[in-house]
Design an enzyme around this catalytic site. Structure first.
Site, mmCIF file in Angstrom:
data_model
loop_
_atom_site.group_PDB
_atom_site.id
_atom_site.type_symbol
_atom_site.label_atom_id
_atom_site.label_comp_id
_atom_site.label_asym_id
_atom_site.label_seq_id
_atom_site.Cartn_x
_atom_site.Cartn_y
_atom_site.Cartn_z
ATOM 1 C CB ALA A 105 69.049 8.681 -34.026
ATOM 2 C CB SER A 118 71.115 16.132 -38.464
ATOM 3 O OG SER A 118 70.207 15.292 -38.280
ATOM 4 C CG ASN A 119 71.414 11.081 -35.968
ATOM 5 O OD1 ASN A 119 70.635 10.515 -36.415
ATOM 6 N ND2 ASN A 119 70.977 11.737 -34.869
ATOM 7 C CG HIS A 120 74.465 9.278 -41.434
ATOM 8 N ND1 HIS A 120 74.202 9.981 -42.926
ATOM 9 C CD2 HIS A 120 75.873 9.466 -41.255
ATOM 10 C CE1 HIS A 120 75.515 10.547 -43.019
ATOM 11 N NE2 HIS A 120 76.213 10.249 -42.107
ATOM 12 C CB SER A 121 68.530 8.467 -37.406
ATOM 13 O OG SER A 121 67.181 7.925 -37.473
#
Ligand code: C5P
Length: 216
Positions: A95, A29-32
């Site tokens: 994102a 995943s990512n930090h959005s």
């Protein structure tokens, strides 16, 4: 009462990260944070729009009066968006994870004394591009571009590549991701307008007003 210039309009918005399983207990995943997309949903709702917010996993409450569709993966996000059409406006703020694991078994990957597991990735669908080219394409399609360098050049290239009407570029070389402020650059095919750094809510209101003006 406040004016409702988006009354009767359906605005579809994606927000947050996507989460791509690796096995039953792990993911990519990512930090959005979802803050900017949620603020835009709230601002469009405040101008009277019917809002569908297709969101990946985030830790913030959905704005009141917005139709939330909670999803995890990019593929789920794409189907939810396609299912929400027709819309007058599509704003692609999410994102989306660029890749997902090629194979996700039913079992947890074991630590192996023979070495590291090999993670094969495949590309995720591009939701913005897909909706920009859809038969029932919303008349106004807006993408986002998070860049750390040559922000405007990259945004212009993205406008053409994705087939959207506008790109909102932001310089994420500082503390924008996850922060409470944003400096948006509105890139249209024949103009570039830099907005001041302001709260994500104020930026969202300015964008909602610009959309209302465009549709009027
Ligand atoms: O190509 P890039 O990820 O830089 O483009 C960013 C824009 O494209 C954002 O509007 C994002 O929501 C959208 N996007 C998408 N699906 C993807 C990747 C990006 O909708 N798989």
């Amino acid at each position: 009462d406040a004016p409702q210039p988006l009354k009767g309009r359906h605005v579809l918005i994606t927000a947050g990260p996507t989460r791509e399983p690796i096995d039953p207990v792990r993911y990519l995943s990512n930090h959005s944070s979802g803050k900017q997309g949620y603020a835009i949903a709230s601002a469009c709702r405040a101008l009277g729009a019917t809002v569908t917010l297709v969101s990946g996993p985030v830790n913030i409450a959905p704005p009141v009066g917005v139709n939330l569709v909670a999803v995890e993966t990019a593929r789920d996000m794409l189907s939810a968006c396609e299912g929400a059409l027709p819309a007058d406006v599509f704003i692609s703020v999410a994102a989306v994870a660029d890749w997902r694991a090629k194979d996700t078994g039913a079992n947890k990957i074991k630590k192996d004394k023979d070495g590291l597991p090999q993670l094969d990735l495949v590309e995720n669908p591009d939701i913005l591009k897909t909706l920009s080219k859809a038969e029932s394409r919303p008349s106004l399609v807006i993408g986002f571009a998070a860049e750390t360098n040559d922000v405007i050049d990259h945004a212009k290239a993205k406008l053409a590549r994705k087939g959207c009407n506008w790109i909102i570029a932001n310089d994420v070389s500082g503390d924008v991701m996850g922060g409470d402020e944003n400096a948006m650059i509105v890139v249209k095919p024949d103009s570039v307008t830099e907005w001041p750094r302001q709260s994500k809510m104020d930026a969202a209101k300015a964008l909602a007003n610009l959309i209302a003006e465009h549709l009027s």
